[in-house]
Design a protein around this motif. Structure first.
Motif, PDB file in Angstrom:
ATOM      1  N   LEU A 248       0.807  -1.222   0.000  1.00  0.00           N
ATOM      2  CA  LEU A 248       0.000   0.000   0.000  1.00  0.00           C
ATOM      3  C   LEU A 248       0.839   1.271   0.000  1.00  0.00           C
ATOM      4  N   GLY A 249       2.148   1.154   0.210  1.00  0.00           N
ATOM      5  CA  GLY A 249       3.000   2.338   0.290  1.00  0.00           C
ATOM      6  C   GLY A 249       2.856   3.078   1.596  1.00  0.00           C
ATOM      7  N   VAL A 250       2.532   2.355   2.681  1.00  0.00           N
ATOM      8  CA  VAL A 250       2.386   2.948   4.011  1.00  0.00           C
ATOM      9  C   VAL A 250       3.663   2.685   4.812  1.00  0.00           C
ATOM     10  N   ALA A 251       4.250   3.736   5.359  1.00  0.00           N
ATOM     11  CA  ALA A 251       5.500   3.603   6.107  1.00  0.00           C
ATOM     12  C   ALA A 251       5.200   3.170   7.538  1.00  0.00           C
ATOM     13  N   PRO A 252       5.772   2.041   8.023  1.00  0.00           N
ATOM     14  CA  PRO A 252       5.522   1.609   9.400  1.00  0.00           C
ATOM     15  C   PRO A 252       6.435   2.318  10.388  1.00  0.00           C
ATOM     16  N   SER A 253       5.935   2.499  11.611  1.00  0.00           N
ATOM     17  CA  SER A 253       6.721   3.074  12.697  1.00  0.00           C
ATOM     18  C   SER A 253       6.314   2.342  13.976  1.00  0.00           C
ATOM     19  N   PHE A 254       7.321   2.066  14.843  1.00  0.00           N
ATOM     20  CA  PHE A 254       7.046   1.249  16.017  1.00  0.00           C
ATOM     21  C   PHE A 254       7.562   1.929  17.277  1.00  0.00           C
ATOM     22  N   SER A 255       6.869   1.644  18.383  1.00  0.00           N
ATOM     23  CA  SER A 255       7.292   2.151  19.683  1.00  0.00           C
ATOM     24  C   SER A 255       8.462   1.329  20.209  1.00  0.00           C
ATOM     25  N   ARG A 256       9.087   1.831  21.263  1.00  0.00           N
ATOM     26  CA  ARG A 256      10.102   1.057  21.958  1.00  0.00           C
ATOM     27  C   ARG A 256       9.429  -0.072  22.737  1.00  0.00           C
ATOM     28  N   PRO A 257      10.111  -1.164  22.942  1.00  0.00           N
ATOM     29  CA  PRO A 257       9.501  -2.270  23.704  1.00  0.00           C
ATOM     30  C   PRO A 257       9.082  -1.824  25.099  1.00  0.00           C
ATOM     31  N   SER A 258       7.844  -2.141  25.458  1.00  0.00           N
ATOM     32  CA  SER A 258       7.301  -1.878  26.794  1.00  0.00           C
ATOM     33  C   SER A 258       7.268  -0.397  27.146  1.00  0.00           C
ATOM     34  N   VAL A 259       7.154   0.464  26.158  1.00  0.00           N
ATOM     35  CA  VAL A 259       7.063   1.908  26.409  1.00  0.00           C
ATOM     36  C   VAL A 259       5.760   2.401  25.782  1.00  0.00           C
ATOM     37  N   SER A 260       4.714   2.458  26.601  1.00  0.00           N
ATOM     38  CA  SER A 260       3.404   2.852  26.077  1.00  0.00           C
ATOM     39  C   SER A 260       3.353   4.328  25.709  1.00  0.00           C
ATOM     40  N   ASN A 261       4.240   5.130  26.279  1.00  0.00           N
ATOM     41  CA  ASN A 261       4.228   6.560  25.987  1.00  0.00           C
ATOM     42  C   ASN A 261       4.551   6.870  24.532  1.00  0.00           C
ATOM     43  N   ASP A 262       5.160   5.908  23.832  1.00  0.00           N
ATOM     44  CA  ASP A 262       5.491   6.152  22.426  1.00  0.00           C
ATOM     45  C   ASP A 262       4.260   6.094  21.535  1.00  0.00           C
ATOM     46  N   ASN A 263       3.138   5.622  22.047  1.00  0.00           N
ATOM     47  CA  ASN A 263       1.892   5.568  21.270  1.00  0.00           C
ATOM     48  C   ASN A 263       0.777   6.242  22.074  1.00  0.00           C
ATOM     49  N   PRO A 264       0.937   7.512  22.401  1.00  0.00           N
ATOM     50  CA  PRO A 264       0.035   8.143  23.376  1.00  0.00           C
ATOM     51  C   PRO A 264      -1.375   8.377  22.852  1.00  0.00           C
TER      52      PRO A 264
END
Length: 520
Positions: free
Chosen positions: A391-407
């Protein structure tokens, strides 16, 4: 060749003169004298100052030169002599005076014309000088523009920049060469230095004949005055390795020595000396410290469908220990829920299907949106990653066990589960949950006034309607203050539109955003 006496020549010329002049053609026919000879005699007589008309017509039709000759011939005569001359020539004194006045008038006009031509010539020369100067200026500007454009293309991006930045000798030499080429091509020096990103004073210092292009900061050896000698450093190592202190850390060694009335160095100095001697390593049964993963890259959304965030949350079912899974994708810029589904299992296949539906519903183009999530297996599954790539969508991921990265997703799930009408008991079946989520999404997108969006709905923010709404609110508050200014001690409420939304900003970006909000 036939010769003529002076008397016969004078008699012939007399017939050409007033009062009854005969034409050259007629006289040549009567006397047999060639016309060329007669014309030559008449020309010689005219040159001697005597008036010999060039035509046999009436005196009013004589040539201007003949009239002027009559004026010159009678200029010195008195009234009686002028009268006698006029009777001999068949003229009137008034005619001669009129011819004299015309001659003087013509001379004055000629003088005026000469002055006008001189003035026009001066103006023309001045205008020519102005045009030449303008042409020279424009040519110089064109040459400078071309030289600066060439310089801009040649200059590397690492020149200039922050004050005090180290620049290698090769780059310095290149900067001087590029500057010289630009100046030679027509660019002004201060304009060229602006393109290079360097100050004029810096280039002058580099260009000195006795100046070295080597940055002296790289070759200068600075020894602090309080630096420990090698004997002192050896003493620190010996004490740290001694039987009394070999099992202690520098933080314990320093106070122990102080209790004995001794001071050799501070804790940081002892740490540094031991580290340089390769005497600092992790000891004991405790786990060695692990470097924390770096914070993921921050993304700035300035419009809808640029940055999405998604996650999965558990929803309790009627059967203890069994959960339903809500897959939910939201737009970070507008907070709109762009896609959701409820399933009985966690699966990368379900996630991939949801992303395809969301992209189709929002008409997302290739390389348009970045999708952020945590590190769960559905997020990093092979099917999910392959779908994102297709689809041409760029993925991005949080750090392991860090919920603040996906607020944003975490905050949305809190709003979801803390709604007043959220069931207190588990959902009876999956259809009941899907029906409730459908109602929540409709309320959230179209009715919920989001506090982070200046209290407009996510759908209004997503479609751009919030700009007009916020402007209307600003106008309402301004009118209210104008009607009753005593009720306001300061400015009215700030209803400005926030153009940027950051996901995982850096520390500097976060501070700038906080400062902007405080200023506003």
């Amino acid at each position: 060749m036939k010769h003529y006496t002076a008397d016969s020549k004078a008699a012939i010329i007399k017939r050409l003169m007033p009062p009854n002049p005969v034409s050259v053609a007629t006289l040549s026919s009567e006397t047999g004298i060639p016309s060329a000879t007669l014309y030559n005699w008449r020309k010689q007589t005219q040159a001697s100052g005597q008036a010999v008309p060039a035509t046999a017509k009436h005196s009013d039709h004589w040539a201007a030169a003949d009239k002027l000759a009559i004026v010159f011939e009678t200029r010195s005569l008195n009234i009686a002599e002028l009268g006698e001359y006029c009777r001999k020539k068949g003229l009137y004194p008034e005619q001669i005076k009129a011819w004299e006045a015309a001659a003087l008038s013509g001379y004055q006009q000629q003088e005026q014309l000469d002055k006008q031509r001189l003035q026009q010539s001066k103006e023309d020369r001045s205008r020519i000088q102005q045009l030449e100067a303008e042409l020279t200026r424009k040519n110089a500007a064109l040459a400078e523009t071309a030289a600066l454009l060439v310089l801009f293309k040649k200059v590397p991006c690492h020149l200039g920049g922050q004050r005090g930045m180290l620049i290698s000798p090769a780059d310095r030499q290149m900067a001087l060469q590029l500057l010289a080429e630009a100046v030679e091509a027509g660019a002004r020096r201060h304009k060229a230095t602006e393109i290079l990103g360097l100050s004029k004073r810096t280039l002058q210092r580099w260009n000195k004949a006795d100046a070295s292009l080597v940055d002296r900061r790289t070759v200068r050896t600075h020894l602090p005055a309080n630096k420990l000698s090698e004997a002192d450093r050896q003493q620190v190592r010996d004490i740290a390795n001694s039987e009394a202190f070999s099992s202690l850390s520098p933080k314990q060694i320093v106070p122990a020595l102080a209790d004995r009335g001794e001071y050799i160095a501070s804790e940081s100095t002892i740490y540094r000396i031991l580290r340089e001697a390769d005497l600092m390593h992790h000891r004991g049964r405790t786990a060695a410290p692990v470097a924390r993963p770096a914070k993921p890259e921050g993304f700035c959304a300035t419009a809808a469908n640029q940055v999405w965030s998604w996650d999965i949350t558990y929803c309790a079912s009627a059967l203890r220990g069994v959960f339903y899974y809500l897959y939910l994708i939201m737009d970070v810029y507008s907070r709109k829920i762009v896609g959701w589904e409820v399933h009985e299992t966690e699966s990368a296949d379900h996630a991939a299907t949801l992303v395809r539906k969301a992209c189709l519903a929002e008409q997302v183009q290739e390389d348009q949106v970045t999708l952020h999530s945590d590190n769960g297996s559905p997020m990093k599954g092979a099917v999910m990653l392959a779908t994102l790539q297709k689809l041409g969508v760029a993925p991005s991921f949080s750090r392991p066990s860090v919920s603040n990265d996906n607020p944003y997703s975490e905050a949305l799930f809190k709003t979801f589960k803390y709604r007043p009408d959220y069931p207190a008991k588990p959902f009876a079946d999956i259809d009941t949950l899907r029906q409730w989520v459908h109602g929540f999404v409709q309320w959230y997108n179209h009715e919920h006034r989001h506090s982070a969006l200046q209290y407009v709905t996510p759908m209004q923010r997503h479609t751009g309607e919030d700009i007009v709404l916020l402007q209307q609110r600003t106008a309402v508050y301004a009118q209210a203050k104008a009607n009753k200014p005593e009720r306001w001690s300061g400015d009215t409420r700030d209803w400005s539109h926030d153009n940027e939304v950051w996901l995982n900003p850096s520390q500097g970006q976060a501070n700038d955003e906080i400062q902007m909000k405080k200023t506003a």
